[in-house]
Scaffold this active site. Structure first.
Site, PDB file in Angstrom:
ATOM      1  N   ALA A  37       0.863  -1.196   0.000  1.00 12.24           N
ATOM      2  CA  ALA A  37       0.000   0.000   0.000  1.00 12.24           C
ATOM      3  C   ALA A  37       0.896   1.241   0.000  1.00 12.24           C
ATOM      4  O   ALA A  37       0.745   2.161   0.806  1.00 12.24           O
ATOM      5  CB  ALA A  37      -0.962   0.014   1.187  1.00 12.24           C
ATOM      6  N   LEU A  38       1.848   1.238  -0.924  1.00 14.76           N
ATOM      7  CA  LEU A  38       2.895   2.261  -0.921  1.00 14.76           C
ATOM      8  C   LEU A  38       2.331   3.653  -1.215  1.00 14.76           C
ATOM      9  O   LEU A  38       1.455   3.811  -2.065  1.00 14.76           O
ATOM     10  CB  LEU A  38       3.963   1.930  -1.976  1.00 14.76           C
ATOM     11  CG  LEU A  38       4.643   0.565  -1.845  1.00 14.76           C
ATOM     12  CD1 LEU A  38       5.725   0.418  -2.906  1.00 14.76           C
ATOM     13  CD2 LEU A  38       5.233   0.344  -0.452  1.00 14.76           C
ATOM     14  N   HIS A  39       2.820   4.627  -0.467  1.00 17.78           N
ATOM     15  CA  HIS A  39       2.438   6.018  -0.697  1.00 17.78           C
ATOM     16  C   HIS A  39       3.714   6.856  -0.767  1.00 17.78           C
ATOM     17  O   HIS A  39       4.828   6.318  -0.742  1.00 17.78           O
ATOM     18  CB  HIS A  39       1.463   6.511   0.379  1.00 17.78           C
ATOM     19  CG  HIS A  39       1.915   6.258   1.782  1.00 17.78           C
ATOM     20  ND1 HIS A  39       3.079   6.794   2.296  1.00 17.78           N
ATOM     21  CD2 HIS A  39       1.385   5.498   2.778  1.00 17.78           C
ATOM     22  CE1 HIS A  39       3.216   6.425   3.536  1.00 17.78           C
ATOM     23  NE2 HIS A  39       2.226   5.607   3.865  1.00 17.78           N
ATOM     24  N   HIS A  44       6.621   6.029   1.553  1.00 13.65           N
ATOM     25  CA  HIS A  44       7.477   4.905   1.127  1.00 13.65           C
ATOM     26  C   HIS A  44       8.351   5.330  -0.057  1.00 13.65           C
ATOM     27  O   HIS A  44       9.517   4.961  -0.146  1.00 13.65           O
ATOM     28  CB  HIS A  44       6.631   3.707   0.692  1.00 13.65           C
ATOM     29  CG  HIS A  44       5.748   3.163   1.768  1.00 13.65           C
ATOM     30  ND1 HIS A  44       4.392   3.365   1.767  1.00 13.65           N
ATOM     31  CD2 HIS A  44       6.022   2.428   2.856  1.00 13.65           C
ATOM     32  CE1 HIS A  44       3.858   2.781   2.820  1.00 13.65           C
ATOM     33  NE2 HIS A  44       4.819   2.197   3.504  1.00 13.65           N
ATOM     34  N   GLN A  57       1.750  -8.732  13.522  1.00 11.28           N
ATOM     35  CA  GLN A  57       1.763  -7.411  14.158  1.00 11.28           C
ATOM     36  C   GLN A  57       0.386  -6.766  14.217  1.00 11.28           C
ATOM     37  O   GLN A  57       0.257  -5.623  14.635  1.00 11.28           O
ATOM     38  CB  GLN A  57       2.782  -6.487  13.485  1.00 11.28           C
ATOM     39  CG  GLN A  57       2.452  -6.033  12.084  1.00 11.28           C
ATOM     40  CD  GLN A  57       3.631  -5.297  11.443  1.00 11.28           C
ATOM     41  OE1 GLN A  57       4.609  -5.886  11.030  1.00 11.28           O
ATOM     42  NE2 GLN A  57       3.523  -3.978  11.355  1.00 11.28           N
ATOM     43  N   ASP A  98       6.645   6.322  12.310  1.00  5.69           N
ATOM     44  CA  ASP A  98       6.534   5.262  13.316  1.00  5.69           C
ATOM     45  C   ASP A  98       7.801   5.299  14.168  1.00  5.69           C
ATOM     46  O   ASP A  98       8.640   4.390  14.109  1.00  5.69           O
ATOM     47  CB  ASP A  98       6.383   3.898  12.628  1.00  5.69           C
ATOM     48  CG  ASP A  98       5.106   3.835  11.816  1.00  5.69           C
ATOM     49  OD1 ASP A  98       4.035   4.067  12.381  1.00  5.69           O
ATOM     50  OD2 ASP A  98       5.185   3.575  10.602  1.00  5.69           O
TER      51      ASP A  98
HETATM   52  O1  PAF Z   1       6.363  -0.152   9.054  1.00  2.00           O
HETATM   53  C1  PAF Z   1       5.966  -1.167   8.435  1.00  2.00           C
HETATM   54  O2  PAF Z   1       5.499  -1.109   7.313  1.00  2.00           O
HETATM   55  C2  PAF Z   1       6.062  -2.517   9.117  1.00  2.00           C
HETATM   56  O3  PAF Z   1       5.845  -2.396  10.484  1.00  2.00           O
HETATM   57  C3  PAF Z   1       7.373  -3.252   8.843  1.00  2.00           C
HETATM   58  C4  PAF Z   1       8.546  -2.505   9.410  1.00  2.00           C
HETATM   59  C5  PAF Z   1       7.543  -3.433   7.345  1.00  2.00           C
HETATM   60  C6  PAF Z   1       7.318  -4.645   9.477  1.00  2.00           C
HETATM   61  O4  PAF Z   1       6.258  -5.395   9.006  1.00  2.00           O
END
Ligand code: PAF
Length: 263
Positions: free
Chosen positions: A32-34, A37, A61, A156
């Protein structure tokens, strides 16, 4: 751009893929790149000889199975963004590639992971750290941290700090490169969750950043956010080696937004 579905080809080719001494930039993502990213990918492109992107929606997670189910998976669009950012190789691992142990082995951090997002999302950071340890191990092409850099966003920040700590604790041969949060022109931090905001919530959402930056203390910040319609999960300040930061997580309608700023 090479696309590896599963990890077999990568495992076979990784040591001969790059010339000796070449630098690898690795950007692990859940897709889901934005633009956030894309900024990591472009920076990795500038600073290294080759760029590896991984896309894996990591189930360990997610606390809420519904969140996992709703997580967007626009793979063709992601591959297009990867191409535009000059990625050389994309991994699309399967669950079994990363969890042959069925998640019986885990990375358990006992301090920072219990605070902030860790309080309301028990197990979340264990899932993040476990998958990042696996991804860094699988991506490793050299024992020299000067030749391997992994890129993470400061949006994050707690995750970034925990990953830095894990790399130090286990002497992993990676340099962790933090990148500043990418924001919309109105200040809202980019996140795949923003797509879930209604038009009314989207109009209010930038207040999160504005209040975080401008409020003179945490009580005022909380009052201003509540007046704007947020339900605050946490609002706290913490000190790190890189400086003191103010953190917030708050719900708008049912969407949980997080942000942080240096103070
Ligand atoms: O930040 C994220 O997209 C995820 O937490 C990661 C670091 C790819 C781990 O799944």
């Amino acid at each position: 751009m090479i696309i590896d579905r599963g990890l077999q080809t990568w495992q076979r080719e990784k040591l001969s893929w790059l010339a000796p001494g070449a630098r690898l930039g690795f950007v692990p993502t859940m897709g889901a790149l934005h633009e956030g990213h894309a900024t990591l990918l472009r920076r990795a492109r500038q600073e290294n000889d080759a760029v590896l992107l991984s896309i894996f929606v990591n189930p360990t997670q997610f606390n809420d199975p519904r969140d996992l189910e709703l997580y967007p998976r626009p793979i063709e669009k992601d591959l297009q963004i990867a191409r535009e950012c000059g990625v050389d190789r994309v991994w699309l691992p399967e669950y079994q590639d990363l969890y042959p142990d069925e998640f019986h082995y885990r990375v358990d951090e006992s301090f920072l992971s219990t605070q902030l997002c860790g309080r309301t999302r028990p197990g979340h950071f264990t899932g993040v750290l476990s998958v990042v340890l696996k991804l860094l191990g699988l991506a490793q092409i050299s024992a020299d941290p000067e030749l391997q850099r992994a890129y993470f966003g400061e949006k994050d920040f707690q995750q970034l700090e925990l990953i830095r700590g894990m790399v130090r604790a286990f002497a992993l041969p990676w340099e962790i490169r933090p990148m500043p949060t990418v924001r919309e022109p109105d200040g809202l931090a980019l996140s795949s969750r923003n797509l879930r905001l209604s038009p009314a919530a989207r109009a209010v959402a930038p207040r999160l950043y504005q209040v975080l930056r401008s409020a003179t203390n945490l009580d005022r910040a909380r009052a201003e956010l509540e007046a704007a319609g947020f339900r605050v999960d946490y609002l706290e300040e913490h000190s790190f080696a890189s400086g003191r930061r103010r953190f917030v997580a708050a719900f708008l309608e049912e969407v949980r937004l997080i942000d942080n700023v240096e103070i």
